[in-house]
Design a protein around this motif. Sequence first.
Motif, mmCIF file in Angstrom:
data_model
loop_
_atom_site.group_PDB
_atom_site.id
_atom_site.type_symbol
_atom_site.label_atom_id
_atom_site.label_comp_id
_atom_site.label_asym_id
_atom_site.label_seq_id
_atom_site.Cartn_x
_atom_site.Cartn_y
_atom_site.Cartn_z
ATOM 1 N N PRO A 152 0.950 -1.236 0.007
ATOM 2 C CA PRO A 152 0.162 0.102 -0.179
ATOM 3 C C PRO A 152 0.968 1.266 -0.045
ATOM 4 O O PRO A 152 1.957 1.429 0.495
ATOM 5 N N LYS A 153 0.333 2.244 -0.862
ATOM 6 C CA LYS A 153 1.150 3.389 -0.746
ATOM 7 C C LYS A 153 0.745 4.153 0.445
ATOM 8 O O LYS A 153 2.105 5.182 0.906
ATOM 9 N N GLN A 154 -0.009 4.198 1.250
ATOM 10 C CA GLN A 154 -0.446 4.661 2.437
ATOM 11 C C GLN A 154 -0.703 3.622 3.602
ATOM 12 O O GLN A 154 -1.068 2.515 3.193
ATOM 13 N N ASP A 155 -0.571 4.104 4.594
ATOM 14 C CA ASP A 155 -0.755 2.999 5.903
ATOM 15 C C ASP A 155 -2.347 2.654 6.066
ATOM 16 O O ASP A 155 -3.141 3.543 5.861
ATOM 17 N N PRO A 156 -2.753 1.455 5.488
ATOM 18 C CA PRO A 156 -4.219 1.294 5.594
ATOM 19 C C PRO A 156 -4.771 1.193 6.835
ATOM 20 O O PRO A 156 -6.165 0.870 6.837
ATOM 21 N N ALA A 161 -9.330 0.477 10.701
ATOM 22 C CA ALA A 161 -9.851 0.937 12.156
ATOM 23 C C ALA A 161 -11.593 1.630 11.823
ATOM 24 O O ALA A 161 -12.515 1.322 12.576
ATOM 25 N N ALA A 162 -11.592 2.379 10.834
ATOM 26 C CA ALA A 162 -12.745 2.850 10.544
ATOM 27 C C ALA A 162 -13.929 2.001 10.334
ATOM 28 O O ALA A 162 -15.065 1.815 10.697
ATOM 29 N N LEU A 163 -13.626 1.002 9.328
ATOM 30 C CA LEU A 163 -14.477 -0.194 9.041
ATOM 31 C C LEU A 163 -14.795 -0.952 10.168
ATOM 32 O O LEU A 163 -15.687 -1.323 10.407
ATOM 33 N N VAL A 164 -13.799 -1.473 11.031
ATOM 34 C CA VAL A 164 -13.971 -2.329 12.237
ATOM 35 C C VAL A 164 -15.081 -1.496 13.255
ATOM 36 O O VAL A 164 -16.187 -2.243 13.646
#
Length: 213
Positions: A152-156, A161-164
């Motif tokens: 990933p280009k950015q930390d996923p 956290a948002a989805l959980v």
Amino acid sequence: MASGGDSFRVLLRAANALLQQRRYHAALAVIKGFRNGAVYGAKIRAPHALVMTFLFKSGSLREKLKSIAQATYAHSRNLAYFVFTYKGLLAAQSRLQGKKIPFHSFLAACIGGWLVFGDNNPINSQIIMYLLSRILFGLSRLAVQKGYIPQPKQDPFPLVAALVWGTVLWLFEYHRETLQPSLQSSMTYLYEDSEVWHDLSDFLVYNKRTDSK
């Protein structure tokens, strides 16, 4: 005639000599695995059961202490049995094939998991969910390491956290029965009990009033 202290020292030296024998290493590792499983299970479960029981369970002090002891014993016993089974099967497979291969670990753990943790009860359920969350993270990292998915280009993690949190609160609000009872209790305390108060006592000091005002 040797004294009791001399006899003990002789036995201790004999035991230590036995522990140094390489030909007994696999069998001794199984025994120590049982010991470590029992100790680790007790260390993990006792404080958790203590906190959860006194926070969320009703009943007398005797009943609460009994519940803590039962949960601690169940966790300690199951982990000890699992480590014993896993290491025993691992050693047996390695001896039969003359070497250790990755599949041995998977097969031994599958059999141990079926035999020891196959009963669907609150303790086993919590342990399996604990492991499942870490497996998903581990498999994700492994997939990146092996090149199965791109780095990933950015930390996923912020998205995870948002989805959980989005999913668990949606389940709590609209499909509560699908969540584990201890999680339901925790979320009820955080998100429902915080909606109810009568005066300063149950607004800041206590969660709920215990009198009949």
